[in-house]
Design a protein around this motif. Sequence first.
Motif, PDB file in Angstrom:
ATOM      1  N   PRO A   6       0.846  -1.189   0.000  1.00  0.00           N
ATOM      2  CA  PRO A   6       0.000   0.000   0.000  1.00  0.00           C
ATOM      3  C   PRO A   6       0.886   1.246   0.000  1.00  0.00           C
ATOM      4  CG  PRO A   6      -0.288  -1.286   2.037  1.00  0.00           C
ATOM      5  CD  PRO A   6       0.796  -1.921   1.245  1.00  0.00           C
ATOM      6  N   TYR A   7       0.447   2.279  -0.693  1.00  0.00           N
ATOM      7  CA  TYR A   7       1.219   3.521  -0.713  1.00  0.00           C
ATOM      8  C   TYR A   7       0.301   4.702  -0.971  1.00  0.00           C
ATOM      9  CZ  TYR A   7       1.155   3.471  -5.888  1.00  0.00           C
ATOM     10  OH  TYR A   7       0.783   3.485  -7.199  1.00  0.00           O
ATOM     11  N   ASN A   8       0.826   5.890  -0.723  1.00  0.00           N
ATOM     12  CA  ASN A   8       0.075   7.090  -1.071  1.00  0.00           C
ATOM     13  C   ASN A   8       0.820   7.798  -2.196  1.00  0.00           C
ATOM     14  OD1 ASN A   8       2.068   8.887   0.055  1.00  0.00           O
ATOM     15  ND2 ASN A   8       1.247   8.443   2.078  1.00  0.00           N
ATOM     16  N   LEU A   9       0.204   8.812  -2.755  1.00  0.00           N
ATOM     17  CA  LEU A   9       0.786   9.465  -3.928  1.00  0.00           C
ATOM     18  C   LEU A   9       2.152  10.080  -3.645  1.00  0.00           C
ATOM     19  CD1 LEU A   9      -2.393  11.070  -5.516  1.00  0.00           C
ATOM     20  CD2 LEU A   9      -1.232   8.960  -6.144  1.00  0.00           C
ATOM     21  N   ASP A  10       2.386  10.501  -2.415  1.00  0.00           N
ATOM     22  CA  ASP A  10       3.693  11.064  -2.066  1.00  0.00           C
ATOM     23  C   ASP A  10       4.801  10.024  -2.172  1.00  0.00           C
ATOM     24  OD1 ASP A  10       2.536  13.525  -1.560  1.00  0.00           O
ATOM     25  OD2 ASP A  10       2.327  13.146   0.587  1.00  0.00           O
ATOM     26  N   GLU A  11       4.470   8.760  -1.991  1.00  0.00           N
ATOM     27  CA  GLU A  11       5.463   7.679  -2.042  1.00  0.00           C
ATOM     28  C   GLU A  11       5.693   7.138  -3.450  1.00  0.00           C
ATOM     29  OE1 GLU A  11       5.209   5.058   1.845  1.00  0.00           O
ATOM     30  OE2 GLU A  11       3.202   5.405   0.995  1.00  0.00           O
ATOM     31  N   ALA A  12       4.853   7.516  -4.402  1.00  0.00           N
ATOM     32  CA  ALA A  12       4.947   6.963  -5.752  1.00  0.00           C
ATOM     33  C   ALA A  12       6.314   7.228  -6.375  1.00  0.00           C
ATOM     34  CB  ALA A  12       3.839   7.522  -6.637  1.00  0.00           C
ATOM     35  N   GLY A  13       6.855   8.415  -6.183  1.00  0.00           N
ATOM     36  CA  GLY A  13       8.165   8.738  -6.741  1.00  0.00           C
ATOM     37  C   GLY A  13       9.267   7.877  -6.165  1.00  0.00           C
ATOM     38  N   ARG A  14       9.221   7.652  -4.867  1.00  0.00           N
ATOM     39  CA  ARG A  14      10.235   6.824  -4.206  1.00  0.00           C
ATOM     40  C   ARG A  14      10.155   5.384  -4.701  1.00  0.00           C
ATOM     41  NH1 ARG A  14       9.987   3.250  -0.463  1.00  0.00           N
ATOM     42  NH2 ARG A  14       7.879   3.766   0.189  1.00  0.00           N
ATOM     43  N   ILE A  15       8.944   4.866  -4.819  1.00  0.00           N
ATOM     44  CA  ILE A  15       8.749   3.484  -5.273  1.00  0.00           C
ATOM     45  C   ILE A  15       9.236   3.327  -6.714  1.00  0.00           C
ATOM     46  CG2 ILE A  15       6.973   1.780  -5.877  1.00  0.00           C
ATOM     47  CD1 ILE A  15       5.439   2.834  -3.363  1.00  0.00           C
ATOM     48  N   GLY A  16       8.829   4.248  -7.584  1.00  0.00           N
ATOM     49  CA  GLY A  16       9.266   4.192  -8.975  1.00  0.00           C
ATOM     50  C   GLY A  16      10.767   4.315  -9.111  1.00  0.00           C
ATOM     51  N   ALA A  43       6.316   5.233 -14.092  1.00  0.00           N
ATOM     52  CA  ALA A  43       7.263   5.165 -15.202  1.00  0.00           C
ATOM     53  C   ALA A  43       8.179   6.394 -15.204  1.00  0.00           C
ATOM     54  CB  ALA A  43       6.525   5.040 -16.526  1.00  0.00           C
ATOM     55  N   ARG A  44       7.616   7.574 -14.966  1.00  0.00           N
ATOM     56  CA  ARG A  44       8.426   8.796 -14.931  1.00  0.00           C
ATOM     57  C   ARG A  44       9.463   8.736 -13.813  1.00  0.00           C
ATOM     58  NH1 ARG A  44       3.342  12.805 -16.042  1.00  0.00           N
ATOM     59  NH2 ARG A  44       3.630  12.931 -18.304  1.00  0.00           N
ATOM     60  N   ALA A  45       9.081   8.193 -12.667  1.00  0.00           N
ATOM     61  CA  ALA A  45      10.023   8.068 -11.552  1.00  0.00           C
ATOM     62  C   ALA A  45      11.136   7.076 -11.902  1.00  0.00           C
ATOM     63  CB  ALA A  45       9.295   7.635 -10.281  1.00  0.00           C
ATOM     64  N   MET A  46      10.802   6.012 -12.637  1.00  0.00           N
ATOM     65  CA  MET A  46      11.826   5.064 -13.072  1.00  0.00           C
ATOM     66  C   MET A  46      12.820   5.741 -14.014  1.00  0.00           C
ATOM     67  SD  MET A  46       9.676   1.595 -13.787  1.00  0.00           S
ATOM     68  CE  MET A  46       8.141   1.384 -12.905  1.00  0.00           C
ATOM     69  N   LEU A  47      12.302   6.544 -14.942  1.00  0.00           N
ATOM     70  CA  LEU A  47      13.165   7.252 -15.891  1.00  0.00           C
ATOM     71  C   LEU A  47      14.043   8.281 -15.174  1.00  0.00           C
ATOM     72  CD1 LEU A  47      10.515   7.661 -18.690  1.00  0.00           C
ATOM     73  CD2 LEU A  47      12.688   6.444 -18.935  1.00  0.00           C
ATOM     74  N   LYS A  48      13.481   8.964 -14.215  1.00  0.00           N
ATOM     75  CA  LYS A  48      14.250   9.943 -13.446  1.00  0.00           C
ATOM     76  C   LYS A  48      15.395   9.259 -12.700  1.00  0.00           C
ATOM     77  CE  LYS A  48      13.750  13.736 -10.214  1.00  0.00           C
ATOM     78  NZ  LYS A  48      12.843  14.540  -9.406  1.00  0.00           N
ATOM     79  N   ALA A  49      15.130   8.058 -12.171  1.00  0.00           N
ATOM     80  CA  ALA A  49      16.166   7.305 -11.461  1.00  0.00           C
ATOM     81  C   ALA A  49      17.318   6.937 -12.389  1.00  0.00           C
ATOM     82  CB  ALA A  49      15.577   6.046 -10.834  1.00  0.00           C
ATOM     83  N   ARG A  50      17.048   6.869 -13.680  1.00  0.00           N
ATOM     84  CA  ARG A  50      18.089   6.525 -14.656  1.00  0.00           C
ATOM     85  C   ARG A  50      18.727   7.776 -15.258  1.00  0.00           C
ATOM     86  NH1 ARG A  50      18.905   1.018 -13.938  1.00  0.00           N
ATOM     87  NH2 ARG A  50      20.792   1.676 -15.026  1.00  0.00           N
TER      88      ARG A  50
END
Length: 149
Positions: A6-16, A43-50
């Motif tokens: 479970p997560y909230n929208l604030d955590e989506a970036g960290r998870i991605g 997907a955007r958070a995954m790309l940012k991580a790269r």
Amino acid sequence: MTFSHPYNLDEAGRIGAAIGAALAPGDVVLLSGDLGAGKTTLARAMLKARGLAGEAPSPTFAIVQPYAPPEVDLPIAHVDLYRIEEEGELIELGLDDYLYDGALLIEWPERLGAQGWPEALVLTISGSGDARVLTAGVPAAWEARWPLR
């Protein structure tokens, strides 16, 4: 292995970002969920991580949005299959070509039909508002590097 978080929208970036940092050449990540579920956000958070600077556009109209070094440190194609109507249209996209040295992030994988990748990481987002649940089908190739425990 199946994982539910479970997560909230604030955590989506960290998870991605955590999932994106674990991507390797040949990986396919399938992102499922209703309209507005948060597939593109992950997907955007995954790309940012790269290494992607700025915000990645949604590939809804382009269908395939490729990213390559030096923009990112791993070639990645962000794919949105929402507008695909027939399985035959997929052949024209040449998605397998991206897997030689890069990874695929595919939104609306239900449109793949019988095609697909059995060793793909399957991420399903459910819930709405600030209460979401990420359910991951983690294949053997991901078990040792799965970042969410």
